[in-house]
Design a protein around this motif. Structure first.
Motif, PDB file in Angstrom:
ATOM      1  N   TYR A 161       0.854  -1.183   0.000  1.00 50.33           N
ATOM      2  CA  TYR A 161       0.000   0.000   0.000  1.00 50.33           C
ATOM      3  C   TYR A 161       0.890   1.233   0.000  1.00 50.33           C
ATOM      4  CZ  TYR A 161       0.882   0.773   5.027  1.00 50.33           C
ATOM      5  OH  TYR A 161       1.482   1.024   6.240  1.00 50.33           O
ATOM      6  N   TYR A 162       0.300   2.360  -0.280  1.00 52.38           N
ATOM      7  CA  TYR A 162       1.043   3.619  -0.335  1.00 52.38           C
ATOM      8  C   TYR A 162       0.422   4.610   0.643  1.00 52.38           C
ATOM      9  CZ  TYR A 162       3.377   2.159  -4.673  1.00 52.38           C
ATOM     10  OH  TYR A 162       4.134   1.508  -5.604  1.00 52.38           O
ATOM     11  N   GLU A 163       1.268   5.474   1.166  1.00 51.96           N
ATOM     12  CA  GLU A 163       0.774   6.512   2.071  1.00 51.96           C
ATOM     13  C   GLU A 163       1.673   7.734   1.953  1.00 51.96           C
ATOM     14  OE1 GLU A 163      -0.116   7.178   6.849  1.00 51.96           O
ATOM     15  OE2 GLU A 163      -0.186   5.151   5.973  1.00 51.96           O
ATOM     16  N   VAL A 175      -3.859  13.332   4.806  1.00 52.40           N
ATOM     17  CA  VAL A 175      -3.016  12.213   4.387  1.00 52.40           C
ATOM     18  C   VAL A 175      -3.734  11.521   3.230  1.00 52.40           C
ATOM     19  CG1 VAL A 175      -2.221   9.890   5.014  1.00 52.40           C
ATOM     20  CG2 VAL A 175      -1.811  11.792   6.562  1.00 52.40           C
ATOM     21  N   VAL A 176      -2.957  11.045   2.271  1.00 51.30           N
ATOM     22  CA  VAL A 176      -3.520  10.275   1.157  1.00 51.30           C
ATOM     23  C   VAL A 176      -2.971   8.854   1.225  1.00 51.30           C
ATOM     24  CG1 VAL A 176      -3.676  10.031  -1.350  1.00 51.30           C
ATOM     25  CG2 VAL A 176      -3.770  12.301  -0.315  1.00 51.30           C
ATOM     26  N   ILE A 200      -7.684  11.345   3.739  1.00 51.90           N
ATOM     27  CA  ILE A 200      -8.021  11.272   5.160  1.00 51.90           C
ATOM     28  C   ILE A 200      -7.741  12.625   5.808  1.00 51.90           C
ATOM     29  CG2 ILE A 200      -7.553  10.093   7.342  1.00 51.90           C
ATOM     30  CD1 ILE A 200      -6.500   7.732   5.665  1.00 51.90           C
ATOM     31  N   LEU A 201      -8.721  13.134   6.525  1.00 52.20           N
ATOM     32  CA  LEU A 201      -8.565  14.379   7.274  1.00 52.20           C
ATOM     33  C   LEU A 201      -8.010  14.052   8.655  1.00 52.20           C
ATOM     34  CD1 LEU A 201      -9.011  17.424   7.680  1.00 52.20           C
ATOM     35  CD2 LEU A 201     -11.378  16.895   8.338  1.00 52.20           C
ATOM     36  N   LYS A 202      -6.860  14.615   8.986  1.00 51.21           N
ATOM     37  CA  LYS A 202      -6.212  14.341  10.265  1.00 51.21           C
ATOM     38  C   LYS A 202      -6.486  15.418  11.312  1.00 51.21           C
ATOM     39  CE  LYS A 202      -4.105  10.433   9.450  1.00 51.21           C
ATOM     40  NZ  LYS A 202      -4.417   9.219  10.239  1.00 51.21           N
ATOM     41  N   SER A 236     -16.571  15.265  11.942  1.00 48.44           N
ATOM     42  CA  SER A 236     -15.908  14.560  13.041  1.00 48.44           C
ATOM     43  C   SER A 236     -16.205  13.068  13.011  1.00 48.44           C
ATOM     44  CB  SER A 236     -16.350  15.157  14.382  1.00 48.44           C
ATOM     45  OG  SER A 236     -17.769  15.089  14.511  1.00 48.44           O
ATOM     46  N   ASP A 237     -17.318  12.684  12.395  1.00 49.70           N
ATOM     47  CA  ASP A 237     -17.685  11.268  12.297  1.00 49.70           C
ATOM     48  C   ASP A 237     -17.328  10.654  10.948  1.00 49.70           C
ATOM     49  OD1 ASP A 237     -18.841  11.349  14.863  1.00 49.70           O
ATOM     50  OD2 ASP A 237     -20.721  12.135  14.030  1.00 49.70           O
ATOM     51  N   SER A 238     -16.849  11.469  10.042  1.00 51.15           N
ATOM     52  CA  SER A 238     -16.538  10.979   8.696  1.00 51.15           C
ATOM     53  C   SER A 238     -15.266  11.669   8.205  1.00 51.15           C
ATOM     54  CB  SER A 238     -17.712  11.270   7.749  1.00 51.15           C
ATOM     55  OG  SER A 238     -17.479  10.731   6.482  1.00 51.15           O
ATOM     56  N   LEU A 239     -14.137  11.082   8.576  1.00 54.61           N
ATOM     57  CA  LEU A 239     -12.841  11.692   8.281  1.00 54.61           C
ATOM     58  C   LEU A 239     -12.147  11.073   7.075  1.00 54.61           C
ATOM     59  CD1 LEU A 239     -11.456  11.928  11.936  1.00 54.61           C
ATOM     60  CD2 LEU A 239     -12.484  13.768  10.581  1.00 54.61           C
ATOM     61  N   GLU A 240     -12.700   9.989   6.532  1.00 53.85           N
ATOM     62  CA  GLU A 240     -12.055   9.287   5.425  1.00 53.85           C
ATOM     63  C   GLU A 240     -13.011   9.174   4.246  1.00 53.85           C
ATOM     64  OE1 GLU A 240     -10.804   5.500   6.830  1.00 53.85           O
ATOM     65  OE2 GLU A 240      -9.384   6.300   8.305  1.00 53.85           O
TER      66      GLU A 240
END
Length: 274
Positions: A161-163, A175-176, A200-202, A236-240
């Motif tokens: 996987y990639y990050e 982050v992607v 993804i929202l951090k 806040s409940d849906s960060l991805e």
């Protein structure tokens, strides 16, 4: 070894977590220790090769021109394709076919369906262009050049996987992540490969953030991506976000990404104002 085979070897090695090696002498190969041999390329270009259409032999340096412009057996479409003719055959038969083609004699009502397909495709392209053009008028626009780095999972059979490292756009930290063939266990066994990504929202947020985003190739990269705008409402409940496929032009572009040390991308973000 041609560029396509070289890229495919590096991509397979990345998927299998192995060092790529030459299929002939088994020497380790990588982008760092391989270079073009111009003398051999010149010699190979003069070697004969068969035309895939007429099976005649021509020097490799002249074969492409022969296949696209000169070969009488090359495949060609009817000039009335735009009004619905699906004929596709040898070049030496196209004049005879076009003389007998029934589509020019059809009424306007009969060819409407074919024209509707062309109009629909043009409409979709125009809508995408206008959508991106409108996004550029948003008050809050940001972009970042990011690198997706390869990692392995901790499972017994590891998965690639990639990050990306954390980056900041519009005062938020992101982050992607990316995965291969939707986390298929053995993507190296198939030639049909695709990479999908997730944003993804951090940062911690108190209110929802409605965001459009557009992923493009990074600077100095030669990977061919099509334009595709996605939209997601972060909270806040849906960060991805969901995983979205990279809009690659061809499957060969996926091997280019896998063969590279890192995947370089430029991501644009357009925040929707409430």
């Amino acid at each position: 070894m041609c560029a396509g085979c070289f890229t495919h070897l590096l991509a397979d090695a990345r998927l299998k977590d192995e060092q790529a090696s030459c299929p002939g002498c088994r020497t380790d190969i990588s982008r760092g220790n391989c270079s073009r041999n111009l003398a051999v390329e010149k010699a190979v270009s003069e070697l004969p090769a068969n035309c895939q259409y007429c099976s005649c032999q021509y020097p490799r340096s002249k074969l492409e021109k022969h296949k696209t412009e000169e070969c009488q057996d090359r495949l060609t479409n009817c000039k009335y394709r735009r009004i619905g003719c699906q004929w596709r055959g040898p070049f030496h038969e196209h004049k005879e076919h076009e003389q007998d083609c029934c589509h020019p004699k059809k009424s306007g009502a009969d060819i409407t369906e074919a024209l509707d397909v062309i109009d629909l495709k043009h409409k979709e392209e125009l809508e995408l262009f206008n959508h991106i053009f409108n996004l550029l008028s948003f008050e809050k626009i940001g972009f970042a050049d990011i690198q997706l780095r390869p990692y392995r999972t901790d499972e017994f059979i590891t998965r690639l996987y990639y990050e990306s490292p954390r980056f900041t756009v519009l005062n938020q930290t992101w982050v992607v992540k990316a995965r291969i063939n939707n986390n298929d266990r053995e993507p190296n066994l198939t030639v049909h490969r695709q990479i999908s990504y997730q944003i993804i929202l951090k940062s911690k947020v108190n209110t929802s953030i409605d965001m459009n985003f557009l992923v493009m190739k990074g600077p100095y990269d030669d990977v061919k991506l099509e334009a595709a705008v996605k939209r997601f409402q972060f909270s806040s409940d849906s960060l991805e976000t969901d995983y979205y496929e990279f809009p690659l032009v061809t499957a060969a572009e996926c091997n280019k990404l896998l063969a590279a040390r890192n995947i370089n991308l430029r991501i644009f973000m357009f925040q929707v104002q409430k």
